[in-house]
Scaffold this motif. Sequence first.
Motif, PDB file in Angstrom:
ATOM      1  N   TYR A  72      21.270  69.882 -37.895  1.00 37.64           N
ATOM      2  CA  TYR A  72      21.862  68.609 -38.308  1.00 37.64           C
ATOM      3  C   TYR A  72      21.414  68.203 -39.708  1.00 37.64           C
ATOM      4  O   TYR A  72      22.060  67.386 -40.363  1.00 37.64           O
ATOM      5  N   SER A  75      27.895  63.932 -40.344  1.00 35.46           N
ATOM      6  CA  SER A  75      26.822  62.956 -40.182  1.00 35.46           C
ATOM      7  C   SER A  75      27.440  61.569 -40.241  1.00 35.46           C
ATOM      8  O   SER A  75      28.284  61.285 -41.075  1.00 35.46           O
ATOM      9  N   GLY A 109      27.052  69.498 -30.859  1.00 34.01           N
ATOM     10  CA  GLY A 109      26.932  69.862 -32.262  1.00 34.01           C
ATOM     11  C   GLY A 109      27.720  71.120 -32.509  1.00 34.01           C
ATOM     12  O   GLY A 109      27.803  71.983 -31.657  1.00 34.01           O
TER      13      GLY A 109
END
Lengths: 364, 364
Positions: A42, A55, A240
Amino acid sequence: MLAGRPDGPPRLEDFALEEGPIPEPGAGEVLMRTLWLSLDPYLRGRMGSSASHSSSTAPVPLGGVMEGGTVSQVVSSNDGGLASGDLVVSAAGWQEYAVAPAASLRRIDARGLPASTALGVLGMPGLTAYAGLHVIGRPAAGETVVVAAATGTVGSLVGQLARIAGARAVGIAGGQRKSAWLRECAIFDAVVDHRSPDFVERLADATPDGIDVYFENVGGHVWQAVWPRLNRHARVPVCGIASAYNASVADVSGDVAGLMSGLVTRSITLQGFVFRDHEQLRPQFEADVGRWVNEGRIAYHEDVVEGLANAPAAFLGMLAGEHVGKRLVRVAHEATARPRRASRGSRSQPPSGHHSGSSRGRPA
Amino acid sequence: MLAGRPDGPPRLEDFALEEGPIPEPGAGEVLMRTLWLSLDPYLRGRMGSSASHSSSTAPVPLGGVMEGGTVSQVVSSNDGGLASGDLVVSAAGWQEYAVAPAASLRRIDARGLPASTALGVLGMPGLTAYAGLHVIGRPAAGETVVVAAATGTVGSLVGQLARIAGARAVGIAGGQRKSAWLRECAIFDAVVDHRSPDFVERLADATPDGIDVYFENVGGHVWQAVWPRLNRHARVPVCGIASAYNASVADVSGDVAGLMSGLVTRSITLQGFVFRDHEQLRPQFEADVGRWVNEGRIAYHEDVVEGLANAPAAFLGMLAGEHVGKRLVRVAHEATARPRRASRGSRSQPPSGHHSGSSRGRPA
């Protein structure tokens, strides 16, 4: 420090090493020394630019300290709740010393395991796996659970938790070395190499009864291969999409209309989540996973790089998939010897160099 | 009969009217006369060809009777459980008479409402709305629920059930006539016309606090406008993508990677379902919705076309969105006068012609 915003995969020149004075803690604050820095996919999103869609908050400012979760040790404290020597989980970022309000820190209960596990199997990735599998995936005994990036901390825990729940665990990984670790150490029921030219056929062979739970964390051609094999009432926790973190990698595509139609005809659930959604599960998660690691029912693997200066290269390597398990940077050794119970989950810690250790064997 | 497999929107020549002998029921079977035929978007998928992806089973064979749900009346019965004159829900299809095993039929309990409601507000579309909203959408009081195709049986019921649950209901519809019905009869909190040139801005105005539940049943540019307004932890029941039933309509697109990333950053759930998944809710659904219609808290609308010969044109018109509410073909009138309690939900039944009626006013 973040020195540039990459327009695709990050480069070494996007990072810069700077020196400055050690900060002073104010009222209610503590000064900490960073012991372990966590490297996670991330963080690519936090660098901004083309991948900023991945994000939801503003990226790290140029010239600012790169973000990152850490295990840190309190050096001095202006708060009654924490004392010098205490180990805490912090978001101190890519730096040797940091100051933070004591209220923002969580003291570590590593349950007899090394403190670094608070960033991995007992930390954010662990809770991601635990919550995604138990709240969203909910595998029944005999069902088939498939997880990609299966040698990552999240993926390997998902597979092992699935087996503990009585399900069949199929891991997808890239390359011989990773596949071997899954078969021999984490003990998945089947492992499929997504780099294999006959990946689609091998996945079909490994899932003769279709797929009931797919833990989605990579996207791309893996998703394309999994999608037609999802059974009626399949559950897809989505935590993710690694291949989307590098926007220049255009291998994730497909049409939303076909996806929607498939969701209806097969009554499939796609549920995005982050570990923060399930903070209330943390006590149960720590108790369960801590016990299972100590009992040898769960293996985990740490891939340690020594020294903050090596963090950028280690991060780029991680995005390229060169690691097995949880990639950590050891920034400093613990200052005071604390009593540590020897356990099956302990990790050998050679004094220097790029090395790796595992709680249950090491990759070939 | 199905006479052709359309390569895009169906045409009149894809259907043919044929005559034949009335079949004889065998042991355990009944002969039924069709009273009401239900026209639904999913039937496009049953015609096969380019849209076959939207159906999970084999299409209707060429020369075979078109499928369709019906309210039928038993003419003669070889089963002790059903008697001549009984009204049942059946999948008799586009024909005047049909034979079926008694065990495959469900006797109607219309709870004082016209028997035709067993194909609409108290039937498959009703259960779709009820289950999707209560099992997947789960709106809390004060949350915003958006539904597209809001004048359809499913959409109008979703909005009204959302209001009963204390949520704010926003309907999306096409054109003045449909919007007026929603505002004046079904009493949504806000109505947005998706044909309006400033549709995106109007949707934003109508959802100042974002969208917590989006009942997805159309796809296309409506989905594109809704997607960025979905709040964290939004729930999206997906029950059908009308625009995808005609594969030549290429207005549903978007990239799956962006969708997946959005699911994670906003912890959104997309859950496909069909009413059959929630059969166990039927008693509660019939009790709740039957009561609310009788109490005047739920309006429904039927759009009736007279005569089986008009079914193809009525079906094509429905796919083009010309109807308001539930489109039905009246194939025959009920043979025997049964006692029917007058109720607020009753629908006026003119003897012939294309007409429509509503339980609470009619469209402008």
